[in-house]
Motif scaffolding. Sequence first.
Motif, PDB file in Angstrom:
ATOM      1  N   ASP A   1       0.865  -1.177   0.000  1.00  0.00           N
ATOM      2  CA  ASP A   1       0.000   0.000   0.000  1.00  0.00           C
ATOM      3  C   ASP A   1       0.902   1.228   0.000  1.00  0.00           C
ATOM      4  OD1 ASP A   1      -1.755   2.068   0.435  1.00  0.00           O
ATOM      5  OD2 ASP A   1      -2.796   1.125   2.113  1.00  0.00           O
ATOM      6  N   ALA A   2       1.073   1.836  -1.189  1.00  0.00           N
ATOM      7  CA  ALA A   2       2.014   2.941  -1.337  1.00  0.00           C
ATOM      8  C   ALA A   2       1.634   4.157  -0.503  1.00  0.00           C
ATOM      9  CB  ALA A   2       2.118   3.338  -2.817  1.00  0.00           C
ATOM     10  N   GLU A   3       0.352   4.304  -0.201  1.00  0.00           N
ATOM     11  CA  GLU A   3      -0.093   5.461   0.586  1.00  0.00           C
ATOM     12  C   GLU A   3       0.356   5.377   2.041  1.00  0.00           C
ATOM     13  OE1 GLU A   3      -4.257   6.030   0.154  1.00  0.00           O
ATOM     14  OE2 GLU A   3      -4.130   6.549  -1.981  1.00  0.00           O
ATOM     15  N   ARG A   4       0.841   4.201   2.460  1.00  0.00           N
ATOM     16  CA  ARG A   4       1.298   4.036   3.843  1.00  0.00           C
ATOM     17  C   ARG A   4       2.813   3.860   3.911  1.00  0.00           C
ATOM     18  NH1 ARG A   4      -3.451   2.684   7.184  1.00  0.00           N
ATOM     19  NH2 ARG A   4      -2.052   1.982   8.834  1.00  0.00           N
TER      20      ARG A   4
ATOM     21  N   ASN B   1       1.804  -3.967   6.569  1.00  0.00           N
ATOM     22  CA  ASN B   1       1.765  -3.688   5.137  1.00  0.00           C
ATOM     23  C   ASN B   1       2.647  -4.686   4.379  1.00  0.00           C
ATOM     24  OD1 ASN B   1       1.437  -2.468   2.632  1.00  0.00           O
ATOM     25  ND2 ASN B   1       2.393  -0.529   3.203  1.00  0.00           N
ATOM     26  N   LEU B   2       3.871  -4.885   4.866  1.00  0.00           N
ATOM     27  CA  LEU B   2       4.803  -5.800   4.212  1.00  0.00           C
ATOM     28  C   LEU B   2       4.356  -7.244   4.359  1.00  0.00           C
ATOM     29  CD1 LEU B   2       7.431  -6.340   2.746  1.00  0.00           C
ATOM     30  CD2 LEU B   2       8.646  -6.058   4.904  1.00  0.00           C
ATOM     31  N   ASP B   3       3.886  -7.603   5.537  1.00  0.00           N
ATOM     32  CA  ASP B   3       3.483  -8.985   5.801  1.00  0.00           C
ATOM     33  C   ASP B   3       2.302  -9.400   4.923  1.00  0.00           C
ATOM     34  OD1 ASP B   3       4.378 -11.125   7.504  1.00  0.00           O
ATOM     35  OD2 ASP B   3       2.427 -11.056   8.486  1.00  0.00           O
TER      36      ASP B   3
ATOM     37  N   SER C   1       3.663   8.116   6.716  1.00  0.00           N
ATOM     38  CA  SER C   1       2.860   8.756   5.680  1.00  0.00           C
ATOM     39  C   SER C   1       1.907   9.768   6.320  1.00  0.00           C
ATOM     40  CB  SER C   1       2.070   7.696   4.908  1.00  0.00           C
ATOM     41  OG  SER C   1       1.260   8.287   3.933  1.00  0.00           O
ATOM     42  N   GLY C   2       1.766  10.925   5.687  1.00  0.00           N
ATOM     43  CA  GLY C   2       0.932  11.968   6.255  1.00  0.00           C
ATOM     44  C   GLY C   2       1.689  12.748   7.313  1.00  0.00           C
ATOM     45  N   GLN C   3       0.970  13.417   8.177  1.00  0.00           N
ATOM     46  CA  GLN C   3       1.580  14.249   9.218  1.00  0.00           C
ATOM     47  C   GLN C   3       1.678  13.446  10.507  1.00  0.00           C
ATOM     48  OE1 GLN C   3       0.789  18.343   8.422  1.00  0.00           O
ATOM     49  NE2 GLN C   3       0.705  18.855  10.601  1.00  0.00           N
ATOM     50  N   ARG C   4       2.511  12.408  10.449  1.00  0.00           N
ATOM     51  CA  ARG C   4       2.659  11.475  11.575  1.00  0.00           C
ATOM     52  C   ARG C   4       4.122  11.079  11.698  1.00  0.00           C
ATOM     53  NH1 ARG C   4      -1.141   9.520   7.965  1.00  0.00           N
ATOM     54  NH2 ARG C   4      -3.317   9.747   8.602  1.00  0.00           N
TER      55      ARG C   4
END
Length: 395
Positions: A71-74, A113-115, A219-222
């Motif tokens: 999931d590229a967004e994460r 995500n990777l798993d 990803s994002g403001q985190r």
Amino acid sequence: MHTDICVIGNGTIGKTAALGLAQAGFRVSLLCPPAPPVAASAPATWDLRVYALNEVARDLLTSLKVWDALDAERIAAIDAMVVIGDGDHAGKIEFDAYGAHVAALAWIVEHRNLDQALDAALRFSRDVTLVSGTVDQLQVEADGAHIHLADGTRLTAALVIGADGAHSWVRNHADIGIDYRPYGQRAVVSNFDCSVAHQGVAYQWFTSTEGIIALLPLSGQRVSLVWSAPDALAATLMSESPQQLAARLTALPGQPFGQLLPMVPERVHAIPLALIRAHQFVAPRIALVGDAAHVIHPMAGHGMNLGFGDVAALLRVLSGSEARRDCGEARLLQSYARSRKEEVLMMQMATDGLQRLFSSQFEPLRLVRNLGLNLLNKLPVIKRRLMSHAAGGTK
């Protein structure tokens, strides 16, 4: 059941090894212990376990068609890193991807995500057989290895890969000794929202009394926290509320992310830290990969990268015609061990040495290490070499 290779251990490195070897043309059995069902996490949650993957890891996962399935967004790229010393005259060194001539210093990827991407790839791999069970016996003979499971199932393979973690059953059964040294620290991990965008920059604080604090971009403001704290401080951090932990991080000197707030759901976890060095990577018809072979301090975020490096090296060694005849042949395994010895040793020495250096409260030494950070920051050639090595030594 007979396969060419039996991979024992179903963690990230074990799954990657099984997938890569199957795609290389070997019949592979992936042995994993029975696990109780785990409730799926809500999509909005963020995994506490994150990996800073370098170019070697990304290239390997790309070649296995796993990277593009993430999931590229994460995924968050680390474009720059700032390392800050301690005391009134804290030194500082800055790295950036442009100066290292790489696309990014690393990519932050959640474990889940990777798993999930690896699991999906394994389901579509015709040459991987998933075997659920617990190893009871492992007998190595001249013609192959015989694996007996607790439920009576028997497997034979030309090669057994121990990918079963820091407390490896395979390593112990092969009578491979280890050097073990606890650091007296625990890695306190959690995730936070930040009021100021991180711009792809990771920050790390080296302190003599409070350990090593890293804030990594998500990803994002985190941001993701990895705080390698002395045991007593780790216990205090775990007893405090996430809001109190966020307040500590907000007050860090030079902290650029503004006010930090715990992400919902609020979760904090602590992991004991130790150095583990296997005396050898191989034994007759056995090869160790990942944490079964080496565990390093998490300050550089390269423990998982070393494991991916093991898999990549094993794939290179087993890609020749000789491996088609007998992939567990002793000369092949020794070639794998030689190819990994230097990189693993250098990374272990570097992380262990830095941990010792920055845990000392001896004031003259504190002054010297801060001066050293400032000096390195003014030597672009050396900085570039350091960044290239951290990125996988490909440049």
